[in-house]
Design a protein around this motif. Sequence first.
Motif, PDB file in Angstrom:
ATOM      1  N   GLY A  12       0.726  -1.208  -0.297  1.00 20.03           N
ATOM      2  CA  GLY A  12       0.004   0.098   0.094  1.00 20.03           C
ATOM      3  C   GLY A  12       0.899   1.266   0.125  1.00 20.03           C
ATOM      4  O   GLY A  12       1.892   1.201   0.715  1.00 20.03           O
ATOM      5  N   THR A 144       1.938  -6.251   8.550  1.00 13.26           N
ATOM      6  CA  THR A 144       2.159  -6.009   7.132  1.00 13.26           C
ATOM      7  C   THR A 144       3.801  -6.117   6.610  1.00 13.26           C
ATOM      8  O   THR A 144       4.126  -6.420   5.629  1.00 13.26           O
ATOM      9  CB  THR A 144       1.794  -4.513   6.848  1.00 13.26           C
ATOM     10  OG1 THR A 144       0.568  -4.222   7.448  1.00 13.26           O
ATOM     11  CG2 THR A 144       1.670  -4.471   5.204  1.00 13.26           C
ATOM     12  N   THR A 171      -5.458  -1.946   9.648  1.00 15.65           N
ATOM     13  CA  THR A 171      -5.080  -0.945   8.295  1.00 15.65           C
ATOM     14  C   THR A 171      -4.862  -1.938   7.182  1.00 15.65           C
ATOM     15  O   THR A 171      -5.180  -1.703   5.934  1.00 15.65           O
ATOM     16  CB  THR A 171      -3.793  -0.029   8.536  1.00 15.65           C
ATOM     17  OG1 THR A 171      -4.129   0.400   9.791  1.00 15.65           O
ATOM     18  CG2 THR A 171      -3.716   0.865   7.378  1.00 15.65           C
ATOM     19  N   SER A 172      -4.037  -3.165   7.100  1.00 16.52           N
ATOM     20  CA  SER A 172      -3.832  -3.943   6.055  1.00 16.52           C
ATOM     21  C   SER A 172      -4.773  -5.085   6.021  1.00 16.52           C
ATOM     22  O   SER A 172      -4.401  -6.060   5.456  1.00 16.52           O
ATOM     23  CB  SER A 172      -2.268  -4.264   6.045  1.00 16.52           C
ATOM     24  OG  SER A 172      -1.925  -4.990   7.101  1.00 16.52           O
ATOM     25  N   LYS A 195      -5.572   1.481   1.291  1.00 17.08           N
ATOM     26  CA  LYS A 195      -5.289   0.118   1.399  1.00 17.08           C
ATOM     27  C   LYS A 195      -6.682  -0.861   1.086  1.00 17.08           C
ATOM     28  O   LYS A 195      -6.814  -0.771  -0.151  1.00 17.08           O
ATOM     29  CB  LYS A 195      -5.218  -0.412   3.085  1.00 17.08           C
ATOM     30  CG  LYS A 195      -3.810   0.412   3.080  1.00 17.08           C
ATOM     31  CD  LYS A 195      -2.478  -0.309   3.905  1.00 17.08           C
ATOM     32  CE  LYS A 195      -1.344   0.445   4.000  1.00 17.08           C
ATOM     33  NZ  LYS A 195      -0.514   0.198   5.195  1.00 17.08           N
ATOM     34  N   THR A 201      -4.337   8.294  -0.678  1.00 16.62           N
ATOM     35  CA  THR A 201      -3.840   8.586   0.501  1.00 16.62           C
ATOM     36  C   THR A 201      -4.195   9.645   1.192  1.00 16.62           C
ATOM     37  O   THR A 201      -4.659  10.677   0.438  1.00 16.62           O
ATOM     38  CB  THR A 201      -2.207   8.434   0.302  1.00 16.62           C
ATOM     39  OG1 THR A 201      -1.785   9.374  -0.518  1.00 16.62           O
ATOM     40  CG2 THR A 201      -1.609   7.378  -0.179  1.00 16.62           C
ATOM     41  N   CYS A 342       2.873  -8.267  -2.429  1.00 15.31           N
ATOM     42  CA  CYS A 342       1.649  -7.976  -1.785  1.00 15.31           C
ATOM     43  C   CYS A 342       0.361  -8.162  -2.569  1.00 15.31           C
ATOM     44  O   CYS A 342       0.544  -7.790  -3.814  1.00 15.31           O
ATOM     45  CB  CYS A 342       1.517  -6.568  -0.887  1.00 15.31           C
ATOM     46  SG  CYS A 342       2.757  -6.425   0.030  1.00 15.31           S
ATOM     47  N   LEU A 344      -2.617  -6.769  -2.367  1.00 15.40           N
ATOM     48  CA  LEU A 344      -3.508  -5.767  -2.211  1.00 15.40           C
ATOM     49  C   LEU A 344      -4.031  -5.072  -3.647  1.00 15.40           C
ATOM     50  O   LEU A 344      -3.483  -5.342  -4.669  1.00 15.40           O
ATOM     51  CB  LEU A 344      -2.857  -4.594  -1.397  1.00 15.40           C
ATOM     52  CG  LEU A 344      -2.847  -4.611   0.002  1.00 15.40           C
ATOM     53  CD1 LEU A 344      -1.848  -5.808   0.489  1.00 15.40           C
ATOM     54  CD2 LEU A 344      -2.141  -3.329   0.802  1.00 15.40           C
TER      55      LEU A 344
END
Length: 377
Positions: A12, A144, A171-172, A195, A201, A342, A344
Amino acid sequence: MEIKRNILLNPGPATTTDTVKMAQIVPDICPREREFADKMRKLRADLLKTVHADPEEYTSVLFCGSGTINIDVCLNSLLPEGKKILVIDNGAYSTRAADICVYYGLDHIDLKIPINEQPDLALVEKILADDPAIALVYTTHHETGTGLLNPIREIGALAHKYGAIFVTDTTSSLAMRPIDVKKDNVDFCMASAQKGIMAMTGLSFIIGKRAEIERSAAYPKRSYYCNLYRQYAYFEKTGEMHFTPPVQTVYAAIQGLKEYFEEGEEAKWARHTRVMNAIRAGVDALGFREFLPREIQSGLVSAVLYPDDPNWNFEKIHDYCYERGFTIYPGKVAGSGMFRLCALGAIDAKDVEDFFTVFRAALENCGVQIPVIYNER
Ligand SMILES: *Cc1c(COP(=O)(O)O)cnc(C)c1O
């Protein structure tokens, strides 16, 4: 307008859809207008649905800032005078929480656990049983940095058994791995817009129990800007953020959340799982090793150990991939060099397969042996 699509495999901010990017292009508006307050009111209500929070019992409070602002706000705002915080700390994000306790001078126990282990629940229970001053138990749901998943449901149950509130940094994980605040025994959780909801952001949010926030009105006010009750009370009175909100980021978050509900909780988790399966297949095919056993991973981050090949050069490999639209992320954990892949963001298995084509070429370009080699440790 054509916007180049980059595949972000870093933890992220993540790859966003063009519709989320374009949602930021709106006529100029003063955020004190009722039209904007109405948008934030609906956003706050919709955020509750991502964790199945009953709006009678829970509320969401928005902040302008990166995700760390949520940790800061929860810890400094939710501790009654004379009480103590227990931080269950097995990763960089929980260490950050313990640091925040130090900076505010909050009485706390930093329960350090090896970063490749889930906590021993019997030990957590013993600490809670021995210390009735603990009023707040804190941990990170998904660390994370390593990809470790913590058992929040069990930790939350223990907190409640001993009369403490449970605050967890999601958050993740929020809007990626399904979370149900009631079943998971969560009083407060948090995330930021870049995320799980795949937006931009600068906007962060805390979802938590309204009664606990109202109770905290009587707790010491340790920050002027980062106080949960103050921000909540202002939202309740005016529908607005106390200070200037990140206007365009709010529009993007609204679009990201709309797309989240269109995709659906289960379908989205299934997609992240597809992406992670593709990552694992690629990692395995090249002979890479991961930092953590897969049984304790979140299924959202793969922390891959640097091989012991003298030709391995993360910077060069990163740059080769970056120039071709793929971003990977370095990180040193417990003295071992590693990088993260990741799952995400608005990507699917095909993007990961395309990444591995480029990544393999990057390894060959550096002269790294395939399958990669490790010295016995
Ligand atoms: C991303 C993240 C945060 C927020 O970090 P910022 O750099 O402040 O955006 C907090 N906790 C976890 C677990 C995260 O993954």
